[in-house]
Design an enzyme around this catalytic site. Structure first.
Site, PDB file in Angstrom:
ATOM      1  N   GLU A 278       1.156 -30.436 -79.842  1.00  0.00           N
ATOM      2  CA  GLU A 278       0.763 -31.701 -79.234  1.00  0.00           C
ATOM      3  C   GLU A 278      -0.499 -31.523 -78.390  1.00  0.00           C
ATOM      4  O   GLU A 278      -1.405 -32.353 -78.405  1.00  0.00           O
ATOM      5  CB  GLU A 278       1.915 -32.229 -78.373  1.00  0.00           C
ATOM      6  N   GLU A 281      -3.360 -31.299 -80.616  1.00  0.00           N
ATOM      7  CA  GLU A 281      -3.624 -32.628 -81.186  1.00  0.00           C
ATOM      8  C   GLU A 281      -4.417 -33.469 -80.185  1.00  0.00           C
ATOM      9  O   GLU A 281      -5.392 -34.149 -80.541  1.00  0.00           O
ATOM     10  CB  GLU A 281      -2.304 -33.324 -81.537  1.00  0.00           C
ATOM     11  N   CYS A 298       8.344 -37.115 -78.294  1.00  0.00           N
ATOM     12  CA  CYS A 298       9.535 -36.268 -78.410  1.00  0.00           C
ATOM     13  C   CYS A 298      10.808 -37.002 -78.051  1.00  0.00           C
ATOM     14  O   CYS A 298      11.899 -36.472 -78.254  1.00  0.00           O
ATOM     15  CB  CYS A 298       9.392 -34.988 -77.605  1.00  0.00           C
ATOM     16  N   SER A 318       1.726 -39.285 -80.717  1.00  0.00           N
ATOM     17  CA  SER A 318       1.462 -37.955 -81.252  1.00  0.00           C
ATOM     18  C   SER A 318       2.264 -37.783 -82.538  1.00  0.00           C
ATOM     19  O   SER A 318       3.401 -38.245 -82.630  1.00  0.00           O
ATOM     20  CB  SER A 318       1.894 -36.899 -80.230  1.00  0.00           C
ATOM     21  N   LYS A 357      19.163 -38.888 -80.354  1.00  0.00           N
ATOM     22  CA  LYS A 357      18.883 -37.684 -81.143  1.00  0.00           C
ATOM     23  C   LYS A 357      19.712 -37.659 -82.418  1.00  0.00           C
ATOM     24  O   LYS A 357      19.326 -37.049 -83.409  1.00  0.00           O
ATOM     25  CB  LYS A 357      19.159 -36.425 -80.307  1.00  0.00           C
ATOM     26  N   GLU A 360      17.743 -39.679 -84.730  1.00  0.00           N
ATOM     27  CA  GLU A 360      16.547 -38.938 -85.127  1.00  0.00           C
ATOM     28  C   GLU A 360      16.884 -37.903 -86.208  1.00  0.00           C
ATOM     29  O   GLU A 360      16.182 -37.785 -87.221  1.00  0.00           O
ATOM     30  CB  GLU A 360      15.934 -38.234 -83.909  1.00  0.00           C
ATOM     31  N   GLU A 365      12.663 -38.833 -92.767  1.00  0.00           N
ATOM     32  CA  GLU A 365      11.442 -38.023 -92.619  1.00  0.00           C
ATOM     33  C   GLU A 365      11.781 -36.615 -92.121  1.00  0.00           C
ATOM     34  O   GLU A 365      10.935 -35.720 -92.175  1.00  0.00           O
ATOM     35  CB  GLU A 365      10.470 -38.633 -91.597  1.00  0.00           C
ATOM     36  N   CYS A 503      15.251 -36.844 -69.901  1.00  0.00           N
ATOM     37  CA  CYS A 503      16.458 -36.435 -70.636  1.00  0.00           C
ATOM     38  C   CYS A 503      17.616 -36.047 -69.726  1.00  0.00           C
ATOM     39  O   CYS A 503      18.775 -36.208 -70.098  1.00  0.00           O
ATOM     40  CB  CYS A 503      16.146 -35.269 -71.556  1.00  0.00           C
TER      41      CYS A 503
END
Ligand SMILES: Cc1cc2nc3c(=O)[nH]c(=O)nc-3n(C[C@H](O)[C@H](O)[C@H](O)COP(=O)(O)O)c2cc1C
Ligand code: SF4
Ligand code: SF4
Ligand code: SF4
Ligand code: SF4
Lengths: 570, 421
Positions: A278, A281, A298, A318, A357, A360, A365, A503
């Protein structure tokens, strides 16, 4: 300063305090259900009623300001009768099969019934069964256990600014449900799980993967490995009877081995890796005139929110995968190759403070191989607590152990991912040293730590100074997005976390996560950081080895294939 | 026995013609208000000891004063014309027969509290009153009595009609405010009160139709003159809706202090076929049920403190002795069960069980334990519910438990006979 008495005890109250606040200051317990410390007062459940001598009606402690000379009783027979009756009424419209319930022994309603000594309900059970809402990977809603306290509505509407849940119908048909449809997956639900975290009963919970994981552990053909998210090490202890903010990293590792995982790894490792990808990037976007501000990606609750509510903003995100998914991708490639195991037999479990999560991990993907998800199952901190208890592990007395190599060597920068501002701080530590080619004098970026909703800092890279921001909760995220849309955002880089506090305050964390507890966990996580020798992601030797052996360099072709993703409007 | 302050020109005056009202010195009190300091107007209302006619009997000047003292300059005034309680039809009567008196009252209140925007919240089913009030507003505007810079005074006041979907709880002030804001009508926690944080978060004065309709008389004749009518604690007159088994049901205006029996016998004409009165419910579904021997009580706000019921006997519902009490109680309880907004536990869940328990009595299936549970539940609902709906839903049961306790035991002990009327 009004002078009052509570249960004959003379008390100096502060101006403007409610009965509940005064009682709390003086260690007098008054039960509450709809009231939750950081949310607006609802005064709906009526369980907190107290008696004010001279008044015919009882007064709700949560919303009654004290006045000079008030004589308050919080434990009179009249108060007791009222609380008992109200609890019986709630139970009369409730699926009371406690032993078959997710929250058995960890439930505010059950505790209340126990405290009040309700052995038999005077009122017949009138519950009308509703279908369970669990056709999403993250959250289960069981309306049969809802007591209509409204906490979930408040948190979703006012903290997250989304308003998925609301009251439906009126009278005894009142339901708390997704606003315009029947199920959460018809809605702009981000699966952040904040609703589950505040729910006093088992009406909203994570969708449990405990059975699935237990099954895999006992399947001899599977090599079952586990990763633990940064925030779990400062919160797991709470589910096992320890104080909030207890740091239990070593015990957690040991317990996971006792439970039966073949290898115990740390998501902090891929957090460091995330910073490498990241961070580079960001530098390349700055250098090549890419889309700015760049926003972290994230947090899956945040990604869901962006895809659903702000599809025009997706190119700001990102492309780096989250640490959980970087871990999954590497586990099924690099690690499987290195260990000579068929990737289909590597079973990856993550321990996450988060319900989103789970969603996710289930995204299409997130599959480097067609046949298998990169992360096979996600357990919340709460589920892990249960699993440890179930396995008969005496957590408080277990000896500390260390993570396995290679994904067990980590830095403090990876650890602070668990707190709001942590990803930004980790990124700034790395980016500034990489660009400026000299060590930072001070590693602690105090300005972007803590519970304030939107925080700012600036960083000098070479000739230029950049402003960065950190937002947590989705209503704060929307504010920074609105500035970008209006063309007035001064930032180059923004960290967004969906949950209050980041988190450590996630939807999968131990129940009743108040802001006070969040602060204790935040303090703990920075203690983890300062106690570490390694505090910068780019100095993590294991990460550097990974680049040397496998990925070559940040943003390489292979890094792109495995560690980056894309977003689409939903 | 009648004393007509508000209904002086009813019947006879054409409600659809503002001129008819102007001809009987209508709007003169409003013009007088312009020449008076707002605080002096409130002072005069204080002298009148006028109390709200919508149910809570709260002193009107206190709310007005609290409004007047607000720093926030956007302020609202709302007329509560929801009148959803069975047995009540006096607000409708006032709107249908003397709409301009209400508008004038609202104008005076708005001027005294510096509110520039008002709403009349009328029950959705009230087609005729809605039509008449619309026409009254149109004509008042045409006469320069509403709008900007009214009569060159510099005072602006705009008025709108809103109508609700007809749920009873929308008459509760905060549920009403939520309803005007476009939300589903559920109350809010107090404090803050509407005069601090009301409609759209702004200070809001909310009063009943009859309350506002009193203001023109008070301004014209003075607060002291008003206070000399009625009783010490309940001044002025009361419009009473008389219904049930009476020869002449209708709305009557009497001074406070008149015995209930006189209203039933003299104005209502007694029961239709000279049947004996068994029970009388005061105020409507939410009020106490009293036996015949208590009818010599006078109409007064503070008469039924026992039940926390500030009824002022705005409604008198007469039931003869052939009625099955449990049938009546069950119907009342079903009404509240249906009308509960569902926000708070004791009302949402409690009314269901109250209905079920009453049904046991109705079906001659009740035990002493049911009686105890009914009593305990009623008390808790009354003492703990969030708004007046849940607090007053058990009033009928609590009052009959007090005055007709034997009837409960009779039904338990002699189930077979008890099934009869
Ligand atoms: C369930 C419920 C229904 C009510 N319905 C009405 C109504 O229809 N009309 C009314 O004026 N007040 C009604 N009220 C009282 C209002 O909340 C409020 O007290 C009143 O409008 C204030 O006006 P007043 O001071 O002039 O009486 C109701 C209250 C409750 C709890
Ligand atoms: S939610 Fe609580 S009270 Fe309800 S069944 Fe579960 S443990 Fe029992
Ligand atoms: S998971 Fe989050 S977004 Fe979905 S309903 Fe719960 S609080 Fe709202
Ligand atoms: S789902 Fe839970 S938090 Fe939401 S209203 Fe029901 S009991 Fe309360
Ligand atoms: S008392 Fe009834 S109507 Fe009033 S807030 Fe409670 S549930 Fe709603």
């Amino acid at each position: 300063m009004p002078t009052i008495t509570i249960n004959n005890q003379k008390i100096e109250a502060k101006e403007g305090q409610t009965i509940l606040e005064v009682a709390k200051d003086h260690h007098i317990d008054i039960p509450t259900l709809c009231h939750f410390p950081d949310l607006d007062v609802q005064s709906d459940c009526r369980i907190c009623m107290s008696e004010i001598v001279g008044q015919k009606k009882l007064a709700p402690s949560c919303s009654t300001p004290v006045k000079e000379g008030m004589e308050i009783k919080t434990n009179s027979q009249r108060v007791y009768n009222a609380r008992k009756t109200i609890t019986e009424l709630l139970l009369s419209n409730h699926d009371t099969n406690c032993t078959a319930c997710e929250r058995n022994m960890n439930c505010e309603l059950q505790t209340l019934a126990d405290t009040l000594g309700i052995d038999e309900n005077r009122f017949e059970n009138i519950l009308e069964h509703e279908p369970i809402d669990d056709n999403n990977p993250s959250i289960t809603r069981n309306a049969d256990r809802c007591i209509k306290c409204g906490r979930c509505i408040e948190v979703c509407k006012n903290v997250q600014g989304i308003h998925v849940l609301d009251y439906m119908n009126r009278s005894h048909d009142t339901k708390v449900a997704p606003a315009h449809g029947k199920f959460l997956n018809d809605q702009v639900c981000t699966y952040c799980g904040q609703c589950a975290n505040v729910c006093p009963v088992a009406s909203i919970t994570e969708k449990s993967d405990l059975e699935k994981v237990t099954h895999a552990i006992h399947d001899e053909t599977k090599h079952v490995i586990v990763q633990t998210a940064p925030a779990t090490r400062v919160s797991l202890g709470e589910t096992l009877g320890m104080d909030s903010g207890s740091i239990v990293t070593g015990q957690m590792v040991a317990a996971l081995r006792r439970v039966g995982f073949d290898k115990v790894f740390d998501t902090d490792f891929t957090a460091d890796l995330t910073i490498m990808e990241e961070g580079h990037e960001l530098l390349s976007r700055v250098k090549e005139g890419g889309k700015l501000p760049m926003i972290t990606s994230c947090c899956p609750g945040w990604v869901n929110y962006a895809e659903q509510k702000n599809p025009d903003m997706l190119d700001h995100l990102s492309t780096a995968k989250s640490p959980q998914q970087m871990f999954g991708a590497l586990a099924k490639t690099y690690y499987a190759e290195k260990e000579h195991i068929d990737p289909n037999n590597v079973y990856v479990v993550s321990i996450m403070p988060c319900t989103a999560k789970k969603f996710e991990a289930a995204r299409e993907e997130m599959q480097v191989h067609k046949e298998t998800a990169d992360v096979d199952a996600v357990l919340t901190t709460r589920e892990l607590g249960k699993m440890i208890k179930r396995a008969g592990v005496n957590f408080k007395n277990i000896g500390e152990e260390s993570y396995d190599a290679p994904f067990g060597i980590t830095s403090g920068a990876g650890a602070i991912f668990g707190a709001t501002g942590g990803v930004m701080e980790a990124a700034l530590r790395t980016v500034s040293e990489v660009v400026n080619e000299k060590p930072l004098e001070k590693l602690d970026f105090e300005d972007i730590r803590g519970m304030e909703g939107i925080k700012e800092a600036s960083v000098t890279l070479g000739e230029n100074t950049f402003k960065v921001a950190v937002a947590h909760t989705l209503s704060n995220a929307q504010k920074v997005l609105d500035d970008i849309k209006a063309g007035v955002s001064p930032y180059a880089f923004i960290e967004v976390m969906a949950c209050p506090g980041g988190c450590i305050g996630g939807g999968g964390q131990p129940y009743t996560t108040t802001n006070a507890k969040r602060q204790e966990r935040i303090d703990a996580i920075y203690n983890v950081d300062t106690a570490m020798k390694l505090r910068k992601s780019h100095e993590n030797p294991a990460v550097n080895t990974l680049y040397e052996e496998y990925l070559s360099e940040p943003l390489s072709k292979r890094a792109h294939d495995l560690l980056h993703t894309h977003y689409k409007p939903r | 026995m009648e004393q007509k302050l508000l209904t002086k020109h009813i019947p006879g005056m054409d409600p659809m013609n503002i001129q008819a009202y102007l001809d009987v010195e209508g709007y003169q009190s409003f013009f007088k208000a312009f020449k008076t300091q707002p605080l002096d107007i409130i002072g005069d209302i204080e002298k009148s000891k006028l109390r709200g006619r919508g149910g809570a009997a709260f002193p009107v000047h206190i709310k007005m004063m609290s409004m007047a003292k607000q720093k926030e300059t956007t302020r609202y005034i709302i007329c509560n014309a929801d009148e959803g309680e069975p047995g009540n039809f006096k607000d409708r009567y006032l709107m249908e027969n003397n709409p301009h008196q209400l508008l004038e009252g609202m104008l005076i209140a708005a001027y005294a509290t510096r509110a520039n925007k008002g709403y009349i919240y009328i029950r959705g089913e009230f087609d005729t009153p809605i039509k008449i009030m619309h026409e009254a507003i149109r004509q008042a505007k045409a006469h320069g009595l509403l709008g900007t810079n009214i009569q060159g005074s510099g005072f602006d006041f705009d008025l709108e009609i809103r109508s609700g979907a007809g749920s009873y709880v929308c008459g509760e002030e905060f549920a009403l405010i939520e309803s005007i804001e476009g939300k589903s009508g559920r109350t809010r926690v107090k404090p803050p009160f509407p005069t601090d944080v009301g409609l759209f978060g702004k200070p809001t004065l909310i009063n009943n139709v009859e309350t506002f309709s009193n203001l023109p008389w008070i301004l014209a004749m003075g607060g002291e003159a008003f206070a000399s009518i009625g009783t010490e604690s309940s001044t002025g007159t009361k419009l009473v809706s008389v219904s049930g088994n009476v020869k002449h049901p209708g709305v009557y205006e009497v001074p406070f202090g008149v015995p209930i029996r006189d209203v039933i016998d003299t104005l209502g004409g007694g029961t239709q076929n000279a049947q004996k009165i068994g029970m009388v419910q005061l105020s409507g579904a939410s009020g106490p049920i009293i036996p015949e021997y208590m009818l010599d009580l006078t109409i007064d706000f503070d008469r039924f403190e026992d039940f926390d019921s500030k009824t002022g006997a705005g409604a008198i519902i007469v039931m003869d002795d052939q009625k099955d009490m449990f049938n009546i109680l069950k119907r009342i309880s079903d009404f509240f069960e249906h009308e509960s907004c569902g926000k708070c536990t004791p009302c949402r869940e409690g009314n269901v069980h109250m209905s079920k328990l009453l049904n046991k009595f109705l079906q001659s299936d009740a035990t002493e334990k049911d009686l105890m549970n009914l009593e305990s539940l009623s008390r808790v609902m009354h003492q703990t519910s969030l708004c007046g709906l849940g607090q007053s839903a058990p009033t009928a049961v609590l009052s009959t438990l007090k005055y007709f306790r034997d009837t409960y035991f009779d039904r338990i002990e002699h189930p077979q006979e008890g099934g009869l009327a």
